[in-house]
Write a protein that holds these residues in place. Structure first.
Motif, short mmCIF file in Angstrom:
data_model
loop_
_atom_site.label_atom_id
_atom_site.label_comp_id
_atom_site.label_asym_id
_atom_site.label_seq_id
_atom_site.Cartn_x
_atom_site.Cartn_y
_atom_site.Cartn_z
N GLY A 16 -10.62 -16.49 -20.62
CA GLY A 16 -9.71 -17.17 -21.40
C GLY A 16 -8.64 -16.58 -22.17
O GLY A 16 -7.91 -17.11 -22.98
N LYS A 17 -8.25 -15.35 -21.62
CA LYS A 17 -7.09 -14.67 -22.23
C LYS A 17 -5.62 -15.17 -21.89
O LYS A 17 -4.96 -15.21 -22.98
N SER A 18 -5.32 -15.80 -20.90
CA SER A 18 -4.08 -16.46 -20.61
C SER A 18 -3.90 -17.78 -21.38
O SER A 18 -2.90 -17.84 -22.05
N THR A 41 0.57 -8.53 -5.66
CA THR A 41 0.75 -8.85 -4.60
C THR A 41 -0.25 -10.20 -4.03
O THR A 41 -0.20 -10.38 -2.89
N ARG A 42 -1.01 -10.64 -5.08
CA ARG A 42 -1.87 -11.77 -4.90
C ARG A 42 -1.04 -13.03 -4.54
O ARG A 42 0.13 -13.09 -4.97
N GLY A 43 -1.77 -13.77 -3.87
CA GLY A 43 -0.89 -15.19 -3.34
C GLY A 43 -0.77 -16.11 -4.82
O GLY A 43 -1.66 -15.98 -5.81
N VAL A 77 -6.26 -4.52 -8.75
CA VAL A 77 -7.29 -5.17 -9.17
C VAL A 77 -7.76 -6.14 -7.87
O VAL A 77 -6.98 -6.94 -7.61
N PHE A 78 -9.00 -6.54 -7.89
CA PHE A 78 -9.63 -7.48 -6.87
C PHE A 78 -8.57 -7.29 -5.40
O PHE A 78 -8.24 -8.22 -4.68
N ASP A 79 -8.29 -6.14 -4.80
CA ASP A 79 -7.65 -5.74 -3.46
C ASP A 79 -6.28 -6.23 -3.81
O ASP A 79 -5.51 -6.13 -2.75
N ASP A 102 -1.06 -8.88 -20.37
CA ASP A 102 -2.22 -9.70 -19.71
C ASP A 102 -2.46 -8.74 -18.67
O ASP A 102 -2.15 -8.90 -17.74
N ILE A 103 -3.38 -7.61 -19.16
CA ILE A 103 -3.75 -6.54 -18.10
C ILE A 103 -5.01 -6.11 -17.91
O ILE A 103 -5.71 -6.27 -18.90
N ASP A 104 -5.60 -5.32 -17.10
CA ASP A 104 -6.75 -5.00 -16.97
C ASP A 104 -7.00 -3.62 -17.63
O ASP A 104 -5.99 -3.03 -18.30
N GLN A 106 -7.83 -0.46 -16.61
CA GLN A 106 -6.93 0.31 -16.04
C GLN A 106 -5.53 0.59 -16.54
O GLN A 106 -5.15 1.51 -16.96
N GLY A 107 -4.71 -0.69 -16.40
CA GLY A 107 -3.51 -0.54 -16.83
C GLY A 107 -3.46 -0.26 -18.64
O GLY A 107 -2.47 0.37 -19.14
N ALA A 108 -4.48 -0.95 -19.29
CA ALA A 108 -4.74 -0.64 -20.61
C ALA A 108 -4.82 0.98 -21.07
O ALA A 108 -4.13 1.39 -21.71
N GLY A 137 -14.51 -23.99 -13.31
CA GLY A 137 -13.87 -25.31 -13.83
C GLY A 137 -12.44 -25.37 -13.89
O GLY A 137 -11.57 -26.21 -13.57
N ARG A 138 -11.60 -23.81 -13.51
CA ARG A 138 -10.57 -23.79 -13.52
C ARG A 138 -10.08 -24.39 -12.11
O ARG A 138 -8.79 -24.78 -11.97
N GLY A 139 -10.78 -24.30 -11.08
CA GLY A 139 -10.82 -25.11 -9.74
C GLY A 139 -9.80 -24.20 -8.84
O GLY A 139 -8.96 -24.94 -8.11
N1 LIG Z 1 -2.99 -3.50 -14.91
C1 LIG Z 1 -2.62 -4.62 -14.64
N2 LIG Z 1 -3.43 -5.64 -14.58
C2 LIG Z 1 -2.80 -6.94 -14.51
C3 LIG Z 1 -1.37 -7.03 -14.75
N3 LIG Z 1 -1.20 -8.49 -14.46
C4 LIG Z 1 -2.35 -9.09 -14.37
N4 LIG Z 1 -3.43 -8.03 -14.33
C5 LIG Z 1 -5.01 -8.14 -14.49
O1 LIG Z 1 -5.32 -8.73 -13.16
C6 LIG Z 1 -6.61 -9.41 -13.36
C7 LIG Z 1 -6.33 -10.71 -12.38
O2 LIG Z 1 -5.55 -11.46 -12.92
P1 LIG Z 1 -5.12 -12.94 -12.06
O3 LIG Z 1 -5.19 -12.64 -10.51
O4 LIG Z 1 -4.11 -13.52 -12.75
O5 LIG Z 1 -6.40 -13.71 -12.52
P2 LIG Z 1 -6.96 -14.11 -13.79
O6 LIG Z 1 -7.25 -13.11 -14.95
O7 LIG Z 1 -8.43 -14.63 -13.33
O8 LIG Z 1 -5.99 -15.49 -14.17
C8 LIG Z 1 -6.75 -9.65 -14.78
O9 LIG Z 1 -7.56 -8.78 -15.50
C9 LIG Z 1 -5.36 -9.40 -15.40
O10 LIG Z 1 -5.39 -9.12 -16.56
C10 LIG Z 1 -0.66 -6.06 -14.65
O11 LIG Z 1 0.49 -5.99 -14.71
N5 LIG Z 1 -1.29 -4.66 -14.79
#
Ligand SMILES: Nc1nc2c(ncn2[C@@H]2O[C@H](COP(=O)(O)OP(=O)(O)O)[C@@H](O)[C@H]2O)c(=O)[nH]1
Ligand SMILES: Nc1ncnc2c1ncn2[C@@H]1O[C@H](COP(=O)(O)OP(=O)(O)O)[C@@H](O)[C@H]1O
Length: 207
Positions: A16-18, A41-43, A77-79, A102-104, A106-108, A137-139
């Motif tokens: 729920g971070k977004s 690069t994700r769709g 992240v996730f390929d 909003d980052i994972d 590794q970015g943090a 639920g996000r579907g």
């Molecule tokens: N390191 C990094 N992670 C990111 C960035 N943008 C998004 N993410 C992370 O990538 C992951 C997947 O994001 P997303 O495909 O939007 O899926 P969602 O988080 O399920 O909506 C999440 O953990 C995000 O926080 C970024 O610019 N840098």
């Protein structure tokens, strides 16, 4: 002018971070707080807009940006590649505006190493079952994507202790209130620090 504060928000996908960041932005004046728009690069998911949710780019464009050192941080992240463009963040912080990333995890880690003033918040779901329910639920993701994201959730959550704050997103309004409290406390801390510095400088410069 004082620099804005950089806030890192991480969580397993679906926690729920977004939603929390978007709800926060609705209640803060626009000049005060901004959320950084990452490159990926994700769709594109249904309902997403280029330049609003992400800048959606091809792999070769992302790799070109890495080569040009255009990212403050980036990770796989996730390929897919995800990254925060240096230019946008540094300019906005310089105008005194707080910026949310909003980052994972590794970015943090990369941001903490480069910008020690950044504050970090980890959002936890109340349970694995609820996380699974929210992803479904996000579907917006296929069954295969959901299974992978649930498996990755444990890896992401294992980094919780690296963060300054934890929020459990069970009741949404309570979680949002926790987020606002963190920001108020940080702003107060910065204001006190500035007051101490101003007092010291006026003593040091007094003749
Ligand atoms: N390191 C990094 N992670 C990111 C960035 N943008 C998004 N993410 C992370 O990538 C992951 C997947 O994001 P997303 O495909 O939007 O899926 P969602 O988080 O399920 O909506 C999440 O953990 C995000 O926080 C970024 O610019 N840098
Ligand atoms: N506290 C909550 N209770 C119930 N559902 C929630 C809560 N917070 C978020 N959600 C829902 O969970 C789903 C995932 O939220 P989202 O903000 O997209 O997560 P993330 O950005 O962490 O991947 C969305 O459908 C959102 O509306």
């Amino acid at each position: 002018m004082a620099q804005g504060t950089l806030y890192i928000v991480s969580a397993p996908s679906g926690a729920g971070k977004s939603s929390l960041i978007q709800a926060l932005l609705k209640t803060q004046p626009l000049y005060d707080t901004q959320v950084s728009v990452s490159h990926t690069t994700r769709g594109m998911r249904p309902g997403e807009t280029h330049g609003e949710h992400y800048f959606f780019v091809e792999k070769h464009e992302f790799e070109q940006m890495i080569a040009e050192d255009a990212f403050l941080e980036h990770a796989r992240v996730f390929d897919n590649y995800y990254g925060t463009s240096r230019h946008a963040i540094e300019q906005v912080l310089a105008t005194g505006v707080d910026v949310f990333l909003d980052i994972d995890w590794q970015g943090a880690q990369q941001i903490r190493a480069k910008m020690p003033g950044a504050r970090s918040i980890f959002v936890l779901p109340p349970s694995k079952e609820e996380l699974d329910r929210r992803l479904r639920g996000r579907g917006q993701d296929s069954e295969e994507v959901i299974t992978r994201r649930m498996a990755q959730a444990v890896a992401e959550m294992s980094h919780y202790a690296e963060y300054d704050y934890l929020i459990v997103n069970d009741d949404f309004d309570l979680a949002l209130s926790d987020l606002k409290t963190i920001i108020r406390a940080e702003r107060l801390r910065m204001a006190r620090q500035k007051a101490r510095h101003d007092a010291l400088i006026s003593k040091l410069l007094a003749v």
